[in-house]
Design a protein around this motif. Sequence first.
Motif, PDB file in Angstrom:
ATOM      1  N   PRO A 135       0.809  -1.227   0.000  1.00 22.92           N
ATOM      2  CA  PRO A 135       0.000   0.000   0.000  1.00 22.92           C
ATOM      3  C   PRO A 135       0.839   1.272   0.000  1.00 22.92           C
ATOM      4  O   PRO A 135       2.034   1.253   0.294  1.00 22.92           O
ATOM      5  CB  PRO A 135      -0.801  -0.123   1.294  1.00 22.92           C
ATOM      6  N   ASN A 136       0.177   2.373  -0.362  1.00 24.77           N
ATOM      7  CA  ASN A 136       0.765   3.718  -0.262  1.00 24.77           C
ATOM      8  C   ASN A 136       2.058   3.859  -1.051  1.00 24.77           C
ATOM      9  O   ASN A 136       2.986   4.561  -0.637  1.00 24.77           O
ATOM     10  CB  ASN A 136       1.026   4.081   1.203  1.00 24.77           C
ATOM     11  N   ALA A 137       2.138   3.207  -2.188  1.00 30.81           N
ATOM     12  CA  ALA A 137       3.335   3.277  -3.025  1.00 30.81           C
ATOM     13  C   ALA A 137       2.985   3.914  -4.363  1.00 30.81           C
ATOM     14  O   ALA A 137       1.823   3.963  -4.771  1.00 30.81           O
ATOM     15  CB  ALA A 137       3.921   1.886  -3.239  1.00 30.81           C
ATOM     16  N   THR A 138       4.017   4.401  -5.066  1.00 35.23           N
ATOM     17  CA  THR A 138       3.797   5.044  -6.355  1.00 35.23           C
ATOM     18  C   THR A 138       4.747   4.479  -7.404  1.00 35.23           C
ATOM     19  O   THR A 138       5.832   3.999  -7.088  1.00 35.23           O
ATOM     20  CB  THR A 138       4.027   6.572  -6.272  1.00 35.23           C
ATOM     21  N   SER A 139       4.322   4.550  -8.654  1.00 38.84           N
ATOM     22  CA  SER A 139       5.201   4.247  -9.777  1.00 38.84           C
ATOM     23  C   SER A 139       4.799   5.138 -10.943  1.00 38.84           C
ATOM     24  O   SER A 139       3.629   5.482 -11.109  1.00 38.84           O
ATOM     25  CB  SER A 139       5.128   2.772 -10.177  1.00 38.84           C
ATOM     26  N   ASP A 140       5.794   5.496 -11.735  1.00 36.06           N
ATOM     27  CA  ASP A 140       5.550   6.399 -12.863  1.00 36.06           C
ATOM     28  C   ASP A 140       6.464   5.986 -14.006  1.00 36.06           C
ATOM     29  O   ASP A 140       7.684   5.959 -13.847  1.00 36.06           O
ATOM     30  CB  ASP A 140       5.825   7.850 -12.443  1.00 36.06           C
ATOM     31  N   LEU A 141       5.881   5.652 -15.145  1.00 40.96           N
ATOM     32  CA  LEU A 141       6.641   5.224 -16.314  1.00 40.96           C
ATOM     33  C   LEU A 141       6.431   6.228 -17.439  1.00 40.96           C
ATOM     34  O   LEU A 141       5.298   6.617 -17.746  1.00 40.96           O
ATOM     35  CB  LEU A 141       6.208   3.824 -16.759  1.00 40.96           C
ATOM     36  N   LEU A 142       7.548   6.647 -18.061  1.00 44.00           N
ATOM     37  CA  LEU A 142       7.497   7.541 -19.218  1.00 44.00           C
ATOM     38  C   LEU A 142       8.477   7.030 -20.265  1.00 44.00           C
ATOM     39  O   LEU A 142       9.681   7.067 -20.066  1.00 44.00           O
ATOM     40  CB  LEU A 142       7.849   8.976 -18.818  1.00 44.00           C
ATOM     41  N   TYR A 143       7.970   6.529 -21.378  1.00 45.44           N
ATOM     42  CA  TYR A 143       8.785   6.052 -22.491  1.00 45.44           C
ATOM     43  C   TYR A 143       8.515   6.942 -23.703  1.00 45.44           C
ATOM     44  O   TYR A 143       7.364   7.096 -24.122  1.00 45.44           O
ATOM     45  CB  TYR A 143       8.420   4.604 -22.856  1.00 45.44           C
ATOM     46  N   LYS A 144       9.593   7.492 -24.266  1.00 46.58           N
ATOM     47  CA  LYS A 144       9.466   8.334 -25.450  1.00 46.58           C
ATOM     48  C   LYS A 144      10.269   7.733 -26.604  1.00 46.58           C
ATOM     49  O   LYS A 144      11.443   7.389 -26.432  1.00 46.58           O
ATOM     50  CB  LYS A 144       9.952   9.758 -25.163  1.00 46.58           C
ATOM     51  N   ASN A 145       9.642   7.640 -27.776  1.00 48.73           N
ATOM     52  CA  ASN A 145      10.272   7.072 -28.962  1.00 48.73           C
ATOM     53  C   ASN A 145      10.174   8.042 -30.128  1.00 48.73           C
ATOM     54  O   ASN A 145       9.112   8.635 -30.358  1.00 48.73           O
ATOM     55  CB  ASN A 145       9.581   5.759 -29.363  1.00 48.73           C
ATOM     56  N   ALA A 146      11.270   8.199 -30.866  1.00 46.97           N
ATOM     57  CA  ALA A 146      11.265   8.968 -32.112  1.00 46.97           C
ATOM     58  C   ALA A 146      11.612   8.012 -33.246  1.00 46.97           C
ATOM     59  O   ALA A 146      12.605   7.282 -33.165  1.00 46.97           O
ATOM     60  CB  ALA A 146      12.267  10.113 -32.057  1.00 46.97           C
ATOM     61  N   LEU A 147      10.788   8.010 -34.313  1.00 50.32           N
ATOM     62  CA  LEU A 147      10.932   7.033 -35.386  1.00 50.32           C
ATOM     63  C   LEU A 147      11.112   7.705 -36.736  1.00 50.32           C
ATOM     64  O   LEU A 147      10.363   8.626 -37.093  1.00 50.32           O
ATOM     65  CB  LEU A 147       9.699   6.124 -35.453  1.00 50.32           C
ATOM     66  N   CYS A 148      12.102   7.230 -37.478  1.00 48.86           N
ATOM     67  CA  CYS A 148      12.380   7.711 -38.833  1.00 48.86           C
ATOM     68  C   CYS A 148      12.222   6.551 -39.820  1.00 48.86           C
ATOM     69  O   CYS A 148      12.163   5.382 -39.440  1.00 48.86           O
ATOM     70  CB  CYS A 148      13.797   8.270 -38.933  1.00 48.86           C
ATOM     71  N   ASP A 149      12.175   6.894 -41.104  1.00 48.24           N
ATOM     72  CA  ASP A 149      12.195   5.901 -42.188  1.00 48.24           C
ATOM     73  C   ASP A 149      11.085   4.864 -41.992  1.00 48.24           C
ATOM     74  O   ASP A 149       9.940   5.217 -41.769  1.00 48.24           O
ATOM     75  CB  ASP A 149      13.581   5.252 -42.264  1.00 48.24           C
ATOM     76  N   THR A 150      11.441   3.575 -42.047  1.00 48.33           N
ATOM     77  CA  THR A 150      10.449   2.509 -41.864  1.00 48.33           C
ATOM     78  C   THR A 150      10.673   1.775 -40.546  1.00 48.33           C
ATOM     79  O   THR A 150      10.356   0.583 -40.415  1.00 48.33           O
ATOM     80  CB  THR A 150      10.505   1.503 -43.028  1.00 48.33           C
ATOM     81  N   ALA A 151      11.236   2.469 -39.575  1.00 44.52           N
ATOM     82  CA  ALA A 151      11.501   1.865 -38.268  1.00 44.52           C
ATOM     83  C   ALA A 151      10.193   1.528 -37.551  1.00 44.52           C
ATOM     84  O   ALA A 151       9.121   2.070 -37.874  1.00 44.52           O
ATOM     85  CB  ALA A 151      12.346   2.806 -37.418  1.00 44.52           C
ATOM     86  N   LYS A 152      10.309   0.646 -36.550  1.00 49.42           N
ATOM     87  CA  LYS A 152       9.126   0.206 -35.820  1.00 49.42           C
ATOM     88  C   LYS A 152       9.437   0.114 -34.334  1.00 49.42           C
ATOM     89  O   LYS A 152      10.499  -0.353 -33.937  1.00 49.42           O
ATOM     90  CB  LYS A 152       8.662  -1.161 -36.337  1.00 49.42           C
ATOM     91  N   THR A 153       8.512   0.574 -33.514  1.00 49.86           N
ATOM     92  CA  THR A 153       8.612   0.375 -32.068  1.00 49.86           C
ATOM     93  C   THR A 153       7.336  -0.287 -31.572  1.00 49.86           C
ATOM     94  O   THR A 153       6.249  -0.062 -32.114  1.00 49.86           O
ATOM     95  CB  THR A 153       8.830   1.696 -31.300  1.00 49.86           C
ATOM     96  N   ILE A 154       7.501  -1.095 -30.549  1.00 51.08           N
ATOM     97  CA  ILE A 154       6.367  -1.722 -29.880  1.00 51.08           C
ATOM     98  C   ILE A 154       6.501  -1.412 -28.390  1.00 51.08           C
ATOM     99  O   ILE A 154       7.554  -1.648 -27.794  1.00 51.08           O
ATOM    100  CB  ILE A 154       6.359  -3.247 -30.066  1.00 51.08           C
ATOM    101  N   PHE A 155       5.447  -0.866 -27.815  1.00 51.19           N
ATOM    102  CA  PHE A 155       5.409  -0.696 -26.367  1.00 51.19           C
ATOM    103  C   PHE A 155       4.210  -1.466 -25.837  1.00 51.19           C
ATOM    104  O   PHE A 155       3.069  -1.236 -26.259  1.00 51.19           O
ATOM    105  CB  PHE A 155       5.287   0.771 -25.963  1.00 51.19           C
ATOM    106  N   SER A 156       4.471  -2.389 -24.916  1.00 48.75           N
ATOM    107  CA  SER A 156       3.407  -3.133 -24.261  1.00 48.75           C
ATOM    108  C   SER A 156       3.653  -3.063 -22.764  1.00 48.75           C
ATOM    109  O   SER A 156       4.631  -3.634 -22.264  1.00 48.75           O
ATOM    110  CB  SER A 156       3.392  -4.590 -24.741  1.00 48.75           C
TER     111      SER A 156
END
Length: 450
Positions: free
Chosen positions: A320-341
């Motif tokens: 209890p009484n805990a925190t978490s914070d996730l921030l993922y930033k991606n920049a994509l050029c050309d035909t690149a691919k990112t997956i975030f799950s």
Amino acid sequence: MQVMLMHQDTSSAPTTTQVDILSGDTFQKHQASMPSNAWMQAQQAAAWNTFKSLPMPKRTEERWRFAQTVGLSLEGYTLQDKPADAEAILAQSAHLEDYAGRLIFADGHLLAKDAISEELAAQGVLWLSLEEALHSKPELLERYLFSLSTQLGSDKFEALGRAYARAGSILYVPKDVQVKSPFVAYHWASQEGASIFPQTLIIAETTSQVSLVDFYLSASGAPALACGSSHVHAGPGAKVFRKSIQNWSRKTHSFQSDTHTTERDAELYSLAVHLGGEYARFENDVEITGAGSHAKLYSLTVADDKQMFDQRSLQRHQAPNATSDLLYKNALCDTAKTIFSGMICVGKQAQQTDAYQTNRNLLLNPSAEAISLPGLEIEANDVKCSHGSTSGQIDESELFYMLARGIPKPVAQKLLTFGFFEEVIAKVDDPALADNIRLMVEEKFATREH
């Protein structure tokens, strides 16, 4: 700080030159060359059997959803002898001048070690390579090393990394000890077809404070395989900041599994930078077991050409009484691919949890693809949790403003991308490291300006 060069005696150790990692004989020779330790022998044998028993992942599996599994192969990778250009690699391992201790590995071999100060040693701080720890602190490894898995899908690759684990850094910080300067570990891939299996273990006892930076780099453009793991144990009231900077060659396949546990009132900060590799999968699993603890998870990725970055995260709240914070930033050029799950899981006992998850994608080319799959699983009834995802192109008015003033489009894109990333880079507590991250991102964009 004086560098101690490591000269391995290979007179009795089996040679590792050009030996296929999928061969049982290769694994047995690897075990024979490791320090004699019954526990480690058993752990690696079990990991090898697990690796051999598991199939390669398929896209139809939920934990590999949208991943390009066709073409993923472990064929053709080998264990290597110590590289001939060790001195050149040592010279390049100089991103930070101020550090508490440093380890430099290349192709799975320890090249050099900067020992900690006498003051830190007197306080009980341990900064050891994995092989050193097997000799001097086996009880520490038995308690913490390999104690957790990410549960996010890379079981086969994680098992392979454990089976061949040799190059690793072990950091132990006793109760109430606060180390201001960061520890630094380098893991280089340099030779054709090299396979490396970097390990990191951080144990921060009650109310201690420490930071560590892992660099995962290539000394050439040769194909390589990296299967690495990291585990951070933050004790009650401890504060730990781990950063990982990945810039493999464009022909590298990388599988990195990171786990973290936080006890009561602990503070965990994790920052990951992803620039290199042909295919790079990053799994990040934080288990919040102590009330009042806090976890902050940050990541930035630059993807271009046909690169694929596969990001999987899990925030597990069990107190209890805990925190978490996730921030993922991606920049994509050309035909690149990112997956975030990503998934936030809140157990019944974790009342008054405060958890967030944000994935933001900047598409610099309409042919690039960013897939985002945030999720929540909440069993408690008194929580504040949310997730969000945005994907979009650069603001046309901002881009037009720069183009109208004669700034080439690739340069304009780079400048706007830097602005996009600054929110993450600003989290770095070391100005020199922050500048190095900016430089690496700029170097990746530099080839696109011509």
